[in-house]
Each structure stands twice: as C-alpha cells, then as structure tokens.
Design an enzyme around this catalytic site. Sequence first.
Site, PDB file in Angstrom:
ATOM      1  N   LYS A  15       0.841  -1.222   0.000  1.00  0.00           N
ATOM      2  CA  LYS A  15       0.000   0.000   0.000  1.00  0.00           C
ATOM      3  C   LYS A  15       0.858   1.246   0.000  1.00  0.00           C
ATOM      4  CE  LYS A  15       1.044   1.258   4.382  1.00  0.00           C
ATOM      5  NZ  LYS A  15       1.789   2.446   4.742  1.00  0.00           N
ATOM      6  N   VAL A 101      11.193  -3.817   0.857  1.00  0.00           N
ATOM      7  CA  VAL A 101      11.348  -4.240   2.253  1.00  0.00           C
ATOM      8  C   VAL A 101      11.552  -3.016   3.157  1.00  0.00           C
ATOM      9  CG1 VAL A 101      12.812  -5.587   3.828  1.00  0.00           C
ATOM     10  CG2 VAL A 101      12.373  -6.417   1.506  1.00  0.00           C
ATOM     11  N   GLY A 103       9.973  -0.355   3.658  1.00  0.00           N
ATOM     12  CA  GLY A 103       9.941   0.876   2.864  1.00  0.00           C
ATOM     13  C   GLY A 103       8.750   1.765   3.133  1.00  0.00           C
ATOM     14  N   MET A 105       5.664   0.587   2.827  1.00  0.00           N
ATOM     15  CA  MET A 105       4.594   0.098   1.947  1.00  0.00           C
ATOM     16  C   MET A 105       3.924  -1.161   2.491  1.00  0.00           C
ATOM     17  SD  MET A 105       5.834   0.811  -1.900  1.00  0.00           S
ATOM     18  CE  MET A 105       4.298   0.093  -2.461  1.00  0.00           C
ATOM     19  N   GLY A 107       4.915  -4.189   3.334  1.00  0.00           N
ATOM     20  CA  GLY A 107       5.219  -5.511   2.767  1.00  0.00           C
ATOM     21  C   GLY A 107       5.103  -6.608   3.818  1.00  0.00           C
ATOM     22  N   ASP A 142      -1.324  -2.179   9.847  1.00  0.00           N
ATOM     23  CA  ASP A 142      -1.582  -2.174   8.403  1.00  0.00           C
ATOM     24  C   ASP A 142      -2.097  -3.516   7.877  1.00  0.00           C
ATOM     25  OD1 ASP A 142      -0.680   0.435   8.238  1.00  0.00           O
ATOM     26  OD2 ASP A 142       1.381  -0.163   7.774  1.00  0.00           O
TER      27      ASP A 142
END
Length: 308
Positions: A15, A101, A103, A105, A107, A142
């Site tokens: 995301k 990784v 980052g 986002m 993962g 998340d």
Amino acid sequence: MSGALERVVVRAPGKINLSLHVGGVDGRGYHALATVFQAVDLYETVTATRADEMSLEITSEVPGEVPLDGTNLALRAAELLRTECGVRDAAALHVRKQVPVAGGMAGGSADAAAVLVALDRLWGLGLGAEALRTLGARLGADVPFSMLGHTALGRGNGADLTTVLTHGEWTWLLAVPGGHLSTPEVFRRFDELVLAGGRVPPERPEIDERQLQALSGGNLELLADTLHNDLQAAAFALHPRLEEVVEAAERLGAIGAIVSGSGPTVAALVEDEAAARTIAAGLTEDGLVESCLIARGSAPGASVLEES
Ligand code: C5P
C-alpha cells in the site's frame, strides 16, 4: 482426510498512504491516525503447503534483508492462528516478495495478511474475513488493510477501515532510495518535532475531504494537491537524502510526490507509465535511488489464487 487441502496460494498487496494525519498517542503507545490507504499492484505471494513442522522460505524480487526468525510477520501470523484456534497442523510457507522491504509500503503486513488467509483455508478454520482482520490487527496496524485492499479510510491506529469510492486507476512511480526507516523511530521523531514546535496534535485527526472528492471524481490534479504525510518531516530528518528524492521526482515531472507511510519509499503520482519511466531514469541518473517500480492502484486485497 477427504476434501482437505494440501496447498493454498494467496497474494496480498502493498500500500501507499495518499494522506496520513497523525494525532496524539493512546495508552498502548499508538498514535491516532486519519489516513487514506491505497493498495497497489505489487504483491506478496504466499504458498502454504501442509508439512510436519512450520518453516519459512523467502524469494525476493526487491532488495533488502527480511528476518527469518520469530520476529518475521509471516511466522508470527501462523503462530497466532495456531494458538488462537488450537491448531496442531503445520505448514511450509513460501513468500515471494514484490513490495520494497521496510519501505513504508506494508510488505511485512501483506505477508501476514496473506498467511492468515492461506492458513485459514489450508487448515479449514472457516474464520471469515472479519475475524481474520481482527486477528490481523493484533499483528500490525496495516494488516487489516492489506486484507481489504482497494482504497480505504483508516482511523484509530489505522485498522478501523471504511472503503472509499474511487473512479479510474492511478499510476505511481515508487522510488526506493537506499536505507531503511524504522516505523517506531519515525513516530518517535514525529513526537519530538511536535514537542519542539510547541504544537498539540489533535485528539481526533481529520482527513481532507477534497482528497475523497479527487478519488471519487478521478481528478488527478486534485489528488496530487491533497497528497499529505504528517510523518514526512520526521522521515526527512532521519534519512538525509529523502527530501531530495521528493523534490527531484516533482522537478522531473511527477504531478505530486510524497513519502509513503513512515518511508523511505517515495510515491510519485504520474500521468502514465511513460512519464514514470522518464522520472525513474532521471532519479537513477542523479544517483538518488536504489530502484524504481511502477505500480497501479487501486488493487484488490488478499485473495486466493490457487488451491488444491
Ligand atoms: O502496527 P505496526 O507494527 O505497524 O507499528 C509499529 C510501531 O509504529 C508501533 O509499535 C508504534 O510504535 C508505531 N505506530 C504508532 N501509531 C500507529 C501505528 C504505528 O505509533 N498508528
């Protein structure tokens, strides 16, 4: 056992945060958030196969080290499910990573989301989407969004979700500068900056209504105008070259650019893939990025690809 599954393949998206408004801290140390998540078509794909004991293997298409010990979110998700449901079965997990990784986002959260969905099927638990999201929230703020996917408003610590209406697709250039940022550290620096600035964070942060209008109307310019991240200054303070990446992306033609979540991945909103490639070439030439990825949003949440 007749009808029992041997192997389940599930993929879950990474995301970006189109906006992230941060408020005060609650009793558990979590900050109140008002955020708009968008899932993008970079996926973590988990294959879960029946086995005598739990194991984890990772194949990565992105740079960066993923821990394989008990801190790994995929393994923690499996353990949580076994404990909560009294499961004695085990599984061999294979994770194929496309999301940068550490980052910003999510993962790792996508790994957890995919594992929960895969093992619910493999072990025939039948928990259903809502119970799985509730379990997922215990692993990370998340995780529930990676299960839901598309575009959603997140409140509370980010796990209270409402799907947002969108029109059309959005193209993102994801610029991955070298180095990692730790989410708790970025939040800590945010607190320090707030304190130093003599500001009081709102108890209940609010999102910008114009961003919802931009999404429902498919208005690229308005979306660019409303990209916002309260954690960006903290991420800039902790990652010396990050501000330069955001500025360079905009200078090279991005309609808007923003640090995603706690960073350091920079999400640049672009007109189309050709624009994304031009900006990526410029950022690479300037030595500002380790890698660049092109992605589209919204993408669906965790879903079963195969089972046998
Ligand atoms: O839930 P997640 O594992 O992503 O959060 C990692 C850390 O980031 C938390 O332990 C907390 O320090 C910080 N955080 C926060 N407020 C949030 C989400 C995360 O302070 N809403």
